[in-house]
Design an enzyme around this catalytic site. Structure first.
Site, PDB file in Angstrom:
ATOM      1  N   ILE A 152      24.069   6.467 -19.127  1.00  0.00           N
ATOM      2  CA  ILE A 152      23.749   5.176 -18.515  1.00  0.00           C
ATOM      3  C   ILE A 152      24.833   4.150 -18.846  1.00  0.00           C
ATOM      4  O   ILE A 152      25.097   3.845 -20.011  1.00  0.00           O
ATOM      5  CB  ILE A 152      22.365   4.664 -18.987  1.00  0.00           C
ATOM      6  CG1 ILE A 152      21.279   5.706 -18.667  1.00  0.00           C
ATOM      7  CG2 ILE A 152      22.041   3.315 -18.343  1.00  0.00           C
ATOM      8  CD1 ILE A 152      21.151   6.065 -17.186  1.00  0.00           C
ATOM      9  N   LYS A 153      25.434   3.632 -17.773  1.00  0.00           N
ATOM     10  CA  LYS A 153      26.520   2.665 -17.946  1.00  0.00           C
ATOM     11  C   LYS A 153      25.929   1.255 -17.869  1.00  0.00           C
ATOM     12  O   LYS A 153      25.221   0.921 -16.917  1.00  0.00           O
ATOM     13  CB  LYS A 153      27.553   2.895 -16.830  1.00  0.00           C
ATOM     14  CG  LYS A 153      28.960   2.496 -17.187  1.00  0.00           C
ATOM     15  CD  LYS A 153      29.923   3.021 -16.132  1.00  0.00           C
ATOM     16  CE  LYS A 153      31.315   2.501 -16.350  1.00  0.00           C
ATOM     17  NZ  LYS A 153      32.191   2.823 -15.227  1.00  0.00           N
ATOM     18  N   LEU A 154      26.210   0.483 -18.905  1.00  0.00           N
ATOM     19  CA  LEU A 154      25.618  -0.858 -19.031  1.00  0.00           C
ATOM     20  C   LEU A 154      26.721  -1.889 -19.205  1.00  0.00           C
ATOM     21  O   LEU A 154      27.712  -1.622 -19.900  1.00  0.00           O
ATOM     22  CB  LEU A 154      24.743  -0.904 -20.292  1.00  0.00           C
ATOM     23  CG  LEU A 154      23.594   0.103 -20.386  1.00  0.00           C
ATOM     24  CD1 LEU A 154      23.205   0.311 -21.851  1.00  0.00           C
ATOM     25  CD2 LEU A 154      22.402  -0.410 -19.589  1.00  0.00           C
TER      26      LEU A 154
END
Ligand code: G3P
Length: 218
Positions: free
Chosen positions: A82-84
């Site tokens: 998950i890219k945040l």
């Protein structure tokens, strides 16, 4: 050093997979827009081809929304990371996801202080954008050196340095010299890694000489 391919183009990923150099994939909303395809379908297709980490970026800007999106993206495949964004809300989400053992890639990092707090929130990867720093007259690779120096001081920091916004072969060479864990490469930059004018020149000379021998190997 691992190589990720920085693209959401499934056709390009299929082509570059053949090189044997690809350890993972990074995508972002701009790359998805460029592909003109459905984000979740893209992720499904990539996960059939690539067993390594595939970064998929959330688009919510609040922690709650990011967590909800992360749940949907994580369900697509077990290798989704998950890219945040590196914001206060993004790092709150990072802390929550890492406590649930969900892998994260904290993106849009432009300072060593940002990289330090991402590591403290348990980020699996930190993505400093070197090319965009070069664009504003700074030296992007200095940021990688700073982050490496800080992370190396603390054994409990497990966050991997993922060099992003890579534009040149020199960015790749320097990343290796500094000891960055990963570089994510646009396909055109990866293709440039094969190239050297002396390789082309030398090969031509070898083949010209071989012709003169009138021999065949096969
Ligand atoms: O995936 C993020 C990053 O690599 C973006 O690169 O070239 O748009 O600055 P760039």
């Amino acid at each position: 050093m691992e190589f990720f391919l920085d693209t959401a183009d499934v056709k390009v990923i299929r082509e570059f997979k053949e090189t044997g150099l690809i350890n993972g994939i990074t995508t972002n909303p701009s790359l998805v827009a460029k592909s003109g395809k459905d984000f979740k379908k893209i992720l499904k297709e990539i996960s059939k081809m690539i067993k390594g980490p595939i970064s998929a970026e959330v688009t919510a800007i609040d922690c709650k929304g990011m967590i909800a999106e992360a749940k949907i993206l994580s369900n697509i495949s077990k290798n989704i990371v998950i890219k945040l964004p590196l914001t206060e809300e993004g790092l709150k989400a990072c802390k929550i996801l890492s406590s649930k053992k969900i892998k994260t890639n904290v993106t849009l990092c432009f300072s060593a202080a940002q990289a330090l707090i991402a590591a403290k929130c348990g980020a699996t990867y930190i993505s400093p954008f070197v090319g965009r720093l070069d664009d504003i007259g700074e030296n992007g690779m200095n940021l990688i050196r700073e982050i490496k120096a800080i992370y190396s001081n603390y054994k409990n920091i497990k966050t991997k340095i993922l060099v992003a916004s890579v534009r040149t072969v020199d960015h790749v060479i320097e990343s290796g010299m500094i000891g960055a864990d990963v570089v994510t490469l646009p396909p055109a930059t990866l293709a440039k890694l094969y190239k050297h004018p002396l390789t082309d020149k030398g090969l031509k000379a070898f083949l010209d000489d071989w012709k003169k021998t009138n021999q065949k190997i096969l």
